[in-house]
Write an enzyme that holds these catalytic residues in place. Sequence first.
Site, PDB file in Angstrom:
ATOM      1  N   PHE A 149     -14.137  55.481  30.637  1.00 16.64           N
ATOM      2  CA  PHE A 149     -13.198  55.315  29.521  1.00 16.64           C
ATOM      3  C   PHE A 149     -13.449  54.038  28.735  1.00 16.64           C
ATOM      4  O   PHE A 149     -13.036  53.928  27.584  1.00 16.64           O
ATOM      5  CB  PHE A 149     -11.743  55.311  30.049  1.00 16.64           C
ATOM      6  CG  PHE A 149     -11.327  53.971  30.618  1.00 16.64           C
ATOM      7  CD1 PHE A 149     -10.846  52.964  29.795  1.00 16.64           C
ATOM      8  CD2 PHE A 149     -11.451  53.699  31.973  1.00 16.64           C
ATOM      9  CE1 PHE A 149     -10.486  51.725  30.312  1.00 16.64           C
ATOM     10  CE2 PHE A 149     -11.102  52.475  32.500  1.00 16.64           C
ATOM     11  CZ  PHE A 149     -10.624  51.480  31.665  1.00 16.64           C
ATOM     12  N   LYS A 173     -19.999  64.829  29.105  1.00 17.47           N
ATOM     13  CA  LYS A 173     -18.669  64.993  29.702  1.00 17.47           C
ATOM     14  C   LYS A 173     -18.033  63.606  29.634  1.00 17.47           C
ATOM     15  O   LYS A 173     -18.230  62.773  30.495  1.00 17.47           O
ATOM     16  CB  LYS A 173     -18.811  65.453  31.161  1.00 17.47           C
ATOM     17  CG  LYS A 173     -17.622  66.204  31.742  1.00 17.47           C
ATOM     18  CD  LYS A 173     -16.311  65.441  31.705  1.00 17.47           C
ATOM     19  CE  LYS A 173     -16.210  64.358  32.759  1.00 17.47           C
ATOM     20  NZ  LYS A 173     -15.028  63.480  32.531  1.00 17.47           N
ATOM     21  N   GLU A 176     -11.794  61.652  30.292  1.00 19.93           N
ATOM     22  CA  GLU A 176     -10.641  62.421  29.817  1.00 19.93           C
ATOM     23  C   GLU A 176      -9.537  61.501  29.262  1.00 19.93           C
ATOM     24  O   GLU A 176      -8.564  61.972  28.695  1.00 19.93           O
ATOM     25  CB  GLU A 176     -10.092  63.333  30.920  1.00 19.93           C
ATOM     26  CG  GLU A 176      -9.639  62.643  32.200  1.00 19.93           C
ATOM     27  CD  GLU A 176     -10.777  62.401  33.212  1.00 19.93           C
ATOM     28  OE1 GLU A 176     -11.834  61.897  32.801  1.00 19.93           O
ATOM     29  OE2 GLU A 176     -10.573  62.681  34.409  1.00 19.93           O
ATOM     30  N   ARG A 177      -9.718  60.176  29.425  1.00 21.71           N
ATOM     31  CA  ARG A 177      -8.695  59.250  28.902  1.00 21.71           C
ATOM     32  C   ARG A 177      -8.826  59.058  27.387  1.00 21.71           C
ATOM     33  O   ARG A 177      -7.853  58.846  26.700  1.00 21.71           O
ATOM     34  CB  ARG A 177      -8.833  57.875  29.546  1.00 21.71           C
ATOM     35  CG  ARG A 177      -9.027  57.908  31.027  1.00 21.71           C
ATOM     36  CD  ARG A 177      -7.849  57.336  31.765  1.00 21.71           C
ATOM     37  NE  ARG A 177      -8.052  57.467  33.188  1.00 21.71           N
ATOM     38  CZ  ARG A 177      -7.774  58.560  33.893  1.00 21.71           C
ATOM     39  NH1 ARG A 177      -7.219  59.612  33.314  1.00 21.71           N
ATOM     40  NH2 ARG A 177      -8.024  58.611  35.187  1.00 21.71           N
ATOM     41  N   SER A 226     -17.054  54.168  38.059  1.00 27.43           N
ATOM     42  CA  SER A 226     -16.781  53.348  39.240  1.00 27.43           C
ATOM     43  C   SER A 226     -17.773  53.670  40.365  1.00 27.43           C
ATOM     44  O   SER A 226     -18.340  54.759  40.407  1.00 27.43           O
ATOM     45  CB  SER A 226     -15.339  53.591  39.703  1.00 27.43           C
ATOM     46  OG  SER A 226     -15.171  54.962  39.998  1.00 27.43           O
ATOM     47  N   CYS A 281     -17.405  46.244  32.338  1.00 26.13           N
ATOM     48  CA  CYS A 281     -18.215  46.094  33.555  1.00 26.13           C
ATOM     49  C   CYS A 281     -18.986  44.791  33.531  1.00 26.13           C
ATOM     50  O   CYS A 281     -19.529  44.380  34.540  1.00 26.13           O
ATOM     51  CB  CYS A 281     -19.167  47.266  33.703  1.00 26.13           C
ATOM     52  SG  CYS A 281     -20.452  47.249  32.457  1.00 26.13           S
ATOM     53  N   GLU A 384     -13.015  45.185  42.623  1.00 24.97           N
ATOM     54  CA  GLU A 384     -13.037  45.101  41.161  1.00 24.97           C
ATOM     55  C   GLU A 384     -11.605  45.309  40.675  1.00 24.97           C
ATOM     56  O   GLU A 384     -10.987  46.326  40.990  1.00 24.97           O
ATOM     57  CB  GLU A 384     -13.962  46.201  40.605  1.00 24.97           C
ATOM     58  CG  GLU A 384     -14.076  46.167  39.103  1.00 24.97           C
ATOM     59  CD  GLU A 384     -14.955  47.289  38.553  1.00 24.97           C
ATOM     60  OE1 GLU A 384     -14.856  48.433  39.038  1.00 24.97           O
ATOM     61  OE2 GLU A 384     -15.738  47.005  37.625  1.00 24.97           O
TER      62      GLU A 384
END
Length: 499
Positions: A149, A173, A176-177, A226, A281, A384
Amino acid sequence: MQELTHYIGGAHVKGTSGRFADVYNPATGEVQAKVPLANAAEMAHAVEVAAKAQPAWAAVNPQRRARVMMKFVDLLNRDMDKLAEALSREHGKTLPDAAGDVQRGLEVVEYCIGAPQLLKGEFTDSAGPGIDMYSMRQALGVTAGITPFNFPAMIPMWMFAPAIACGNAFILKPSERDPSVPLMLAELMEEAGLPKGILQVVNGDKEAVDAILDHPVIQSVGFVGSTPIAEYIYGRGCSNGKRVQCFGGAKNHMIIMPDADMDQAADALIGAGYGAAGERCMAISVAVPVGDETADRLVEKLVPRIEALKVGPYTAGKDVDYGPVVTAAAKANILKLVESGVDQGAELVIDGRDFNLQGYEDGFFVGPHLFDRVTKDMDIYKKEIFGPVLSVVRAQSYEEALGLAMDHEYGNGTAIFTRDGDAARDFANRVNVGMIGINVPIPVPLAYHTFGGWKKSAFGDLNQHGPDAFKFYTRTKTITSRWPSGIKDGAAFNFKPMD
Ligand code: NAD
């Protein structure tokens, strides 16, 4: 309520699985759209469309493919404000940061305009008598990517731009957020001249991801997200015989030597630690001052800067330093980790737990936090956090500071702030981390270099963008050719004895 779609075969297609996810406006906490979650049949349909379209695209010469990229760059610039606004509305990051997200992806597209040069093969003339040997790079076929996201424009472009420039079809793909910008990018690629079916967006969650991993026609899978999911996708994708690259989480350390310019180091930490609410990240989440005196000076400089941070909705334009985090669940996770830091004995110098923004009480805002005297055994050090939380771990020597970065399970990025060239060189040479900053806090390589971490931050052999991407999205074929001599002298009509 807006119902988002997939983008398959050059058209917006409604979801048929009956499953949807909510897409929030993180600043207000409201659900602003529903995104369909594809099932295996919907994914299989997209793969079929891609497989049909791809051979003709691979046969287009690389210069013409590059021209589509050129035009796409123009369109990204034309629509920059629109893209940034759509991105901020679903992600929450500030408008300048959202434009930066698009811009860093655009730079990868610019690099891919060099496809004709980058795809040139190798040739050995006269490898033997009458023998030439040459290698060419050919497209893989149907490729796929699964993205996080936090960079809904840049990371899809890291993947689909080189994949498509190499002659592949690509199925994205996205997270979805925040799926709207990826859908807009697919439309723009077609406006730029890309044939239908070469770039498709299939929205979804684990079910769609598993359908990618198990589909025999899909040749490669790129993933960014992640670490637990990266490990899962790498394992399942590889065992299904696919080429897979997966990039995971991070815990980036910044070492501050006693000779560093402390104002410069503090400014760098503010941007790198709290920018984008820490949802990067490459964010710096651990500051490691060397020596207690350095630590005291650093914390003294950090406190007023953190207190001056402006947190707010993207609609406030340039007036905010960072926005909300992406979901209520992300906020709850950050606050839970902050609680654990307090319980485990870290000193909470700046406490953002009670942060509240008038008029945006339901938004997912998290105030800035600063922990001092964090130790290696604490959860806030090991995990994290992915929020606006900076931890100061005091080291007593350079070797101890270096050891912290080296012993941590993640190895995405790290930085050293110093005036000493010898310390900087030693650090860059010895540290087991993929991307290093020397007096640079967020050392994200530019498009023509490659991006990738080490240790639990990356799985697979090749990095994102730069020359590695052209290797990842092609297969090498080597041809040894021998042409019997004699024909060039004309046909021989007389009977030729064997010699
Ligand atoms: P995430 O792992 O939750 O999701 C990433 C993608 O995986 C999404 O498309 C999601 O739909 C899918 N997914 C989620 N759960 C899944 C499951 N159980 N099975 C299969 N697929 C699943 O990550 P996120 O929250 O979207 O992104 C944040 C994470 O990404 C952070 O850990 C961050 O460090 C990392 N990240 C890494 C890099 C890098 O280059 N190393 C860059 C950006 C973000």
